[in-house]
Design a protein around this motif. Structure first.
Motif, PDB file in Angstrom:
ATOM      1  N   UNK A 130       0.891  -1.327   0.010  1.00 25.41           N
ATOM      2  CA  UNK A 130      -0.156  -0.024   0.077  1.00 25.41           C
ATOM      3  C   UNK A 130       0.843   1.256   0.003  1.00 25.41           C
ATOM      4  N   UNK A 131       1.933   1.373   1.021  1.00 23.57           N
ATOM      5  CA  UNK A 131       2.655   2.408   0.976  1.00 23.57           C
ATOM      6  C   UNK A 131       3.611   2.911   0.007  1.00 23.57           C
ATOM      7  N   UNK A 132       4.202   1.757  -0.475  1.00 21.80           N
ATOM      8  CA  UNK A 132       5.012   1.973  -1.875  1.00 21.80           C
ATOM      9  C   UNK A 132       4.197   2.316  -2.989  1.00 21.80           C
TER      10      UNK A 132
ATOM     11  N   UNK B 186      -1.043   8.325   7.652  1.00 20.16           N
ATOM     12  CA  UNK B 186      -0.353   7.791   7.025  1.00 20.16           C
ATOM     13  C   UNK B 186      -0.636   8.106   5.435  1.00 20.16           C
ATOM     14  N   UNK B 187      -2.003   8.143   5.107  1.00 18.07           N
ATOM     15  CA  UNK B 187      -2.536   8.592   3.878  1.00 18.07           C
ATOM     16  C   UNK B 187      -2.038  10.061   3.462  1.00 18.07           C
ATOM     17  N   UNK B 188      -2.253  10.852   4.387  1.00 22.43           N
ATOM     18  CA  UNK B 188      -1.595  12.350   4.189  1.00 22.43           C
ATOM     19  C   UNK B 188      -0.208  12.374   3.991  1.00 22.43           C
ATOM     20  N   UNK B 189       0.648  11.553   4.692  1.00 30.51           N
ATOM     21  CA  UNK B 189       2.198  11.437   4.340  1.00 30.51           C
ATOM     22  C   UNK B 189       2.227  11.131   3.273  1.00 30.51           C
TER      23      UNK B 189
ATOM     24  N   UNK C 197      17.573  10.878  -3.367  1.00 29.97           N
ATOM     25  CA  UNK C 197      16.833   9.711  -3.232  1.00 29.97           C
ATOM     26  C   UNK C 197      16.016   9.610  -4.554  1.00 29.97           C
ATOM     27  N   UNK C 198      15.982   8.182  -4.933  1.00 28.72           N
ATOM     28  CA  UNK C 198      15.089   7.822  -5.936  1.00 28.72           C
ATOM     29  C   UNK C 198      13.622   7.670  -5.626  1.00 28.72           C
ATOM     30  N   UNK C 199      12.674   7.385  -6.496  1.00 31.62           N
ATOM     31  CA  UNK C 199      11.294   7.014  -6.027  1.00 31.62           C
ATOM     32  C   UNK C 199      11.291   6.003  -5.034  1.00 31.62           C
ATOM     33  N   UNK C 200      11.843   4.758  -5.564  1.00 26.38           N
ATOM     34  CA  UNK C 200      11.843   3.632  -4.773  1.00 26.38           C
ATOM     35  C   UNK C 200      12.556   3.745  -3.305  1.00 26.38           C
ATOM     36  N   UNK C 201      13.521   4.639  -3.413  1.00 31.14           N
ATOM     37  CA  UNK C 201      14.263   4.563  -2.147  1.00 31.14           C
ATOM     38  C   UNK C 201      13.158   5.504  -1.220  1.00 31.14           C
ATOM     39  N   UNK C 202      12.410   6.384  -1.711  1.00 29.71           N
ATOM     40  CA  UNK C 202      11.433   7.518  -0.650  1.00 29.71           C
ATOM     41  C   UNK C 202      10.563   6.449  -0.388  1.00 29.71           C
ATOM     42  N   UNK C 203      10.136   5.372  -1.417  1.00 29.51           N
ATOM     43  CA  UNK C 203       8.704   4.581  -0.894  1.00 29.51           C
ATOM     44  C   UNK C 203       9.231   3.653   0.246  1.00 29.51           C
ATOM     45  N   UNK C 204      10.443   3.130   0.021  1.00 29.97           N
ATOM     46  CA  UNK C 204      11.072   2.391   1.358  1.00 29.97           C
ATOM     47  C   UNK C 204      11.151   3.171   2.385  1.00 29.97           C
ATOM     48  N   UNK C 205      11.666   4.447   2.567  1.00 27.62           N
ATOM     49  CA  UNK C 205      11.701   5.165   3.780  1.00 27.62           C
ATOM     50  C   UNK C 205      10.237   5.451   4.200  1.00 27.62           C
ATOM     51  N   UNK C 206       9.239   5.580   3.365  1.00 27.09           N
ATOM     52  CA  UNK C 206       7.853   5.951   3.969  1.00 27.09           C
ATOM     53  C   UNK C 206       7.431   4.624   4.585  1.00 27.09           C
ATOM     54  N   UNK C 207       7.794   3.408   3.990  1.00 31.00           N
ATOM     55  CA  UNK C 207       7.328   2.269   4.776  1.00 31.00           C
ATOM     56  C   UNK C 207       7.988   2.037   6.050  1.00 31.00           C
ATOM     57  N   UNK C 208       9.239   2.106   6.038  1.00 40.86           N
ATOM     58  CA  UNK C 208       9.906   2.219   7.395  1.00 40.86           C
ATOM     59  C   UNK C 208       9.150   3.156   8.446  1.00 40.86           C
ATOM     60  N   UNK C 209       8.982   4.355   8.057  1.00 40.02           N
ATOM     61  CA  UNK C 209       8.309   5.336   8.918  1.00 40.02           C
ATOM     62  C   UNK C 209       6.950   4.667   9.443  1.00 40.02           C
TER      63      UNK C 209
END
Length: 212
Positions: free
Chosen positions: A99-101, A170-173, A187-199
Motif C-alpha cells: 500500500x505505502x510503496x 499515513x494517507x496524508x504523508x 533519493x530515488x522514488x523507490x528509495x523514498x517509498x522504502x523510507x516511507x514504509x519504514x516510517x
C-alpha cells in the motif's frame, strides 16, 4: 465541410466528444497541479489541449466542472492502481508495504517536479456538493488502509492507539510526498517509498518479523 473540435461548433460524433474531453482533462491535470485552480484559466487549458476556449464550453459548462471531472477521473484511476498493487493475501506487514510503496509511487511518477498542488488542495476549490461527491471516491483509499491496519492489530503485529488518526496520518504523508521530492535529487522514488514504509512501520508499532 466537417466541423473541427477546436472551433466554436459542436463535435460531429461521440468519438470526437470523447477525444476532446480526454484532451481537455489531460491538459487540466497538468495545469491544475502545476498552477493550482486559481492560476489556471480556461484559455490556458484550451491552448494546452489544442482548441479554443469556446470549444471547452461545449464539453464542460465551467472551469469548476473541468476540475471536478479531472479529480473524479484521477481518484478512480489512482485507486484502481493502488488496489491492484496490494496483494489480497499475505501478512499485514506485506500488504501495508504494498500500500505505502504504491501510494508514494502514484504521487511521484505522475508529474515529478511539476506537481505543486495535491488532489485535496485542488478539491477545496470545488463546490460543497462536488466536494461531498469526491469524498465518496476517496473513501476506498482509507477503507483499504484500515482493513490492512485492522488485520495487523488482530494478528498482534501492529499496536495502534487510534485507528482513525493513524490511518489519516499515513494517507496524508503518502499523498503529500511530492511537496519535497525532487527528480534527480538524493533519493530515488523507490528509495523514498522504502523510507516511507519504514516510517509507517514505526507509526503502527510493528512487531519485527521473527526469523524462520
Amino acid at each position: 465541410m466537417t466541423a473541427r473540435i477546436d472551433d466554436s461548433t459542436p463535435p460531429d460524433s461521440a468519438a470526437d466528444t470523447l477525444g476532446a474531453r480526454e484532451r481537455i482533462l489531460s491538459a487540466a491535470f497538468e495545469l491544475f497541479h502545476e498552477s493550482g485552480y486559481a492560476g489556471t484559466s480556461v484559455t490556458r487549458i484550451a491552448r494546452a489541449a489544442g482548441m479554443t476556449p469556446a470549444a471547452i464550453y461545449w464539453h464542460f459548462p465551467s472551469k469548476q466542472d473541468v476540475l471536478a471531472a479531472m479529480l473524479k477521473r484521477m481518484y478512480e484511476t489512482s485507486y484502481s492502481d493502488l488496489r491492484g498493487s496490494v496483494r489480497t493475501e499475505g501478512s499485514a506487514t506485506e500488504r501495508l508495504g504494498d500500500y505505502v510503496r504504491a501510494y508514494v509511487r502514484i504521487q511521484l511518477e505522475d508529474l515529478g517536479d511539476r506537481r505543486n498542488h495535491s488532489y485535496s488542495a485542488l478539491a477545496s476549490s470545488l463546490t460543497t456538493e462536488d466536494q461531498r461527491a469526491l469524498g465518496l471516491l476517496s473513501r476506498p483509499y482509507i477503507e483499504l488502509l484500515r482493513e490492512i491496519l485492522q488485520q495487523g492489530v488482530q494478528s498482534g503485529t501492529f499496536d495502534i492507539d487510534d485507528m482513525s488518526v493513524t490511518s489519516y496520518a499515513i494517507s496524508t504523508m503518502c499523498e503529500n510526498v511530492f511537496t519535497w521530492f525532487r527528480v534527480g535529487g538524493r533519493l530515488s522514488i523507490d528509495e523514498v517509498a522504502e523510507h516511507h514504509f519504514r516510517l509507517v512501520l514505526r507509526m503502527v508499532n510493528a512487531t519485527p518479523a521473527r526469523p524462520a
